[in-house]
Scaffold this motif. Structure first.
Motif, PDB file in Angstrom:
ATOM      1  N   VAL A  63       0.843  -1.211   0.000  1.00 37.68           N
ATOM      2  CA  VAL A  63       0.000   0.000   0.000  1.00 37.68           C
ATOM      3  C   VAL A  63       0.876   1.260   0.000  1.00 37.68           C
ATOM      4  CG1 VAL A  63      -1.615   1.361   1.413  1.00 37.68           C
ATOM      5  CG2 VAL A  63      -2.056  -1.074   0.982  1.00 37.68           C
ATOM      6  N   LEU A  64       1.919   1.261   0.832  1.00 40.00           N
ATOM      7  CA  LEU A  64       2.795   2.442   0.882  1.00 40.00           C
ATOM      8  C   LEU A  64       3.503   2.644  -0.459  1.00 40.00           C
ATOM      9  CD1 LEU A  64       4.251   2.065   4.508  1.00 40.00           C
ATOM     10  CD2 LEU A  64       2.580   3.765   3.706  1.00 40.00           C
ATOM     11  N   ALA A  65       3.888   1.527  -1.115  1.00 42.56           N
ATOM     12  CA  ALA A  65       4.512   1.638  -2.437  1.00 42.56           C
ATOM     13  C   ALA A  65       3.503   2.194  -3.447  1.00 42.56           C
ATOM     14  CB  ALA A  65       5.035   0.277  -2.901  1.00 42.56           C
ATOM     15  N   GLY A  66       2.253   1.754  -3.341  1.00 37.76           N
ATOM     16  CA  GLY A  66       1.186   2.273  -4.220  1.00 37.76           C
ATOM     17  C   GLY A  66       0.999   3.774  -4.025  1.00 37.76           C
ATOM     18  N   LEU A  67       1.057   4.227  -2.784  1.00 36.54           N
ATOM     19  CA  LEU A  67       0.902   5.666  -2.504  1.00 36.54           C
ATOM     20  C   LEU A  67       2.048   6.452  -3.132  1.00 36.54           C
ATOM     21  CD1 LEU A  67      -0.180   5.707   1.251  1.00 36.54           C
ATOM     22  CD2 LEU A  67      -1.630   5.867  -0.783  1.00 36.54           C
ATOM     23  N   ASP A  68       3.261   5.893  -3.026  1.00 38.58           N
ATOM     24  CA  ASP A  68       4.430   6.577  -3.594  1.00 38.58           C
ATOM     25  C   ASP A  68       4.300   6.754  -5.107  1.00 38.58           C
ATOM     26  OD1 ASP A  68       5.849   7.112  -1.344  1.00 38.58           O
ATOM     27  OD2 ASP A  68       7.135   5.336  -1.448  1.00 38.58           O
ATOM     28  N   GLN A  69       3.627   5.801  -5.752  1.00 37.18           N
ATOM     29  CA  GLN A  69       3.484   5.837  -7.215  1.00 37.18           C
ATOM     30  C   GLN A  69       2.296   6.680  -7.660  1.00 37.18           C
ATOM     31  OE1 GLN A  69       5.548   4.024  -9.415  1.00 37.18           O
ATOM     32  NE2 GLN A  69       6.747   3.720  -7.556  1.00 37.18           N
ATOM     33  N   SER A  70       1.447   7.089  -6.739  1.00 39.11           N
ATOM     34  CA  SER A  70       0.164   7.679  -7.121  1.00 39.11           C
ATOM     35  C   SER A  70       0.219   9.204  -7.133  1.00 39.11           C
ATOM     36  CB  SER A  70      -0.931   7.202  -6.141  1.00 39.11           C
ATOM     37  OG  SER A  70      -2.119   7.926  -6.355  1.00 39.11           O
ATOM     38  N   ALA A  71       0.218   9.772  -8.353  1.00 42.79           N
ATOM     39  CA  ALA A  71       0.208  11.233  -8.481  1.00 42.79           C
ATOM     40  C   ALA A  71      -1.100  11.797  -7.925  1.00 42.79           C
ATOM     41  CB  ALA A  71       0.377  11.628  -9.941  1.00 42.79           C
ATOM     42  N   GLY A  72      -2.190  11.037  -8.107  1.00 43.05           N
ATOM     43  CA  GLY A  72      -3.493  11.483  -7.605  1.00 43.05           C
ATOM     44  C   GLY A  72      -3.511  11.586  -6.088  1.00 43.05           C
ATOM     45  N   PHE A  73      -2.878  10.612  -5.425  1.00 38.97           N
ATOM     46  CA  PHE A  73      -2.803  10.658  -3.961  1.00 38.97           C
ATOM     47  C   PHE A  73      -2.015  11.882  -3.523  1.00 38.97           C
ATOM     48  CE2 PHE A  73      -0.292   9.680  -0.107  1.00 38.97           C
ATOM     49  CZ  PHE A  73      -1.335   9.669   0.808  1.00 38.97           C
ATOM     50  N   PHE A  74      -0.875  12.122  -4.163  1.00 39.40           N
ATOM     51  CA  PHE A  74      -0.052  13.257  -3.746  1.00 39.40           C
ATOM     52  C   PHE A  74      -0.818  14.560  -3.931  1.00 39.40           C
ATOM     53  CE2 PHE A  74       2.941  16.671  -3.935  1.00 39.40           C
ATOM     54  CZ  PHE A  74       3.765  16.400  -2.859  1.00 39.40           C
TER      55      PHE A  74
END
Ligand code: NI
Length: 229
Positions: A63-74
């Motif tokens: 999940v943390l890796a997914g967040l790092d990859q997610s421009a939308g999350f940032f």
């Protein structure tokens, strides 16, 4: 503002997570009330994996890796700190989490305090695997009912009343966590998100122009005004 983050986890990762969770014994799951505040524990009946459980550690890292990859999350969260993501489970025996507001401050195992500006739920199994289990979150006067495909996530403001409706068939598996944002105000975060998304569209349509450069500068100058790092 409530935002969906599609495919935060890839279908392959979701499958691996499901296989890990399917291999667990009932005794691996702990009472969800362990992590709730005093009001919330009165309305909470679900199961959670302890933070240190190997399956929890593995899913958390995905999940943390997914967040790092997610421009939308940032762009939507402007994250400063993330509280340790946790895996939870609702079944007809442990069916729901009634209406509550999450505690404002969480203490992470490393001693760091995290203010819960945003909540995020990552769905780990598909909506047709269970009945009920909708996340209902209030956004101002509007009540949103959210039940997403596996791998998708929803981000919603921490200052809102929310609940998970009773699961009456099957099981609902999810990972959830809180985010302390660099921008505390939900309104300011929304303005920045809208500006960012519209700039993205403009750039796609027109390429870089004097105006997109100026508006990008405006975005960063607003962020400079509002962000705490
Ligand atoms: Ni909650």
């Amino acid at each position: 503002m409530i935002r969906v983050l599609p495919e935060l986890l890839s279908p392959e990762t979701v499958l691996q997570a499901q296989q890990l969770l399917a291999g667990l014994a009932e005794s691996d799951w702990a009472d969800g009330r362990d992590s709730a505040g005093s009001q919330a524990r009165q309305v909470k009946t679900n199961l959670q994996l302890p933070h240190e459980h190997p399956a929890a550690v593995q899913i958390r890292s995905w999940v943390l890796a997914g967040l790092d990859q997610s421009a939308g999350f940032f762009s939507a969260a402007l994250p400063l700190k993330v509280f340790t993501p946790r895996v939870n489970r609702y079944t007809p025996e442990f069916p729901h989490y009634g209406l509550h507001i999450d505690n404002a401050i969480r203490l992470r195992a490393d001693g760091e305090r995290v203010r819960t500006d945003l909540s995020c739920t990552v769905f780990l199994n598909d909506p047709d695997a269970y009945d009920g289990g909708e996340l209902v979150a209030q956004d101002h006067e509007t009540s949103h009912r959210v039940k997403l495909p596996a791998g998708h996530a929803v981000l919603y403001p921490g200052n809102t009343l929310h609940e998970v409706t009773p699961v009456t068939r099957g099981q609902r598996l999810a990972c959830f966590f809180w985010v302390e944002s660099m921008v505390r105000s939900d309104e300011q975060r929304r303005l920045l998100f809208d500006l960012d998304m519209n700039l993205l569209q403009l750039r796609e349509q027109l390429g870089e122009t004097a105006e997109t450069t100026a508006l990008t500068g405006l975005y960063h100058n607003l962020l400079r005004q509002w962000a705490r790092t």
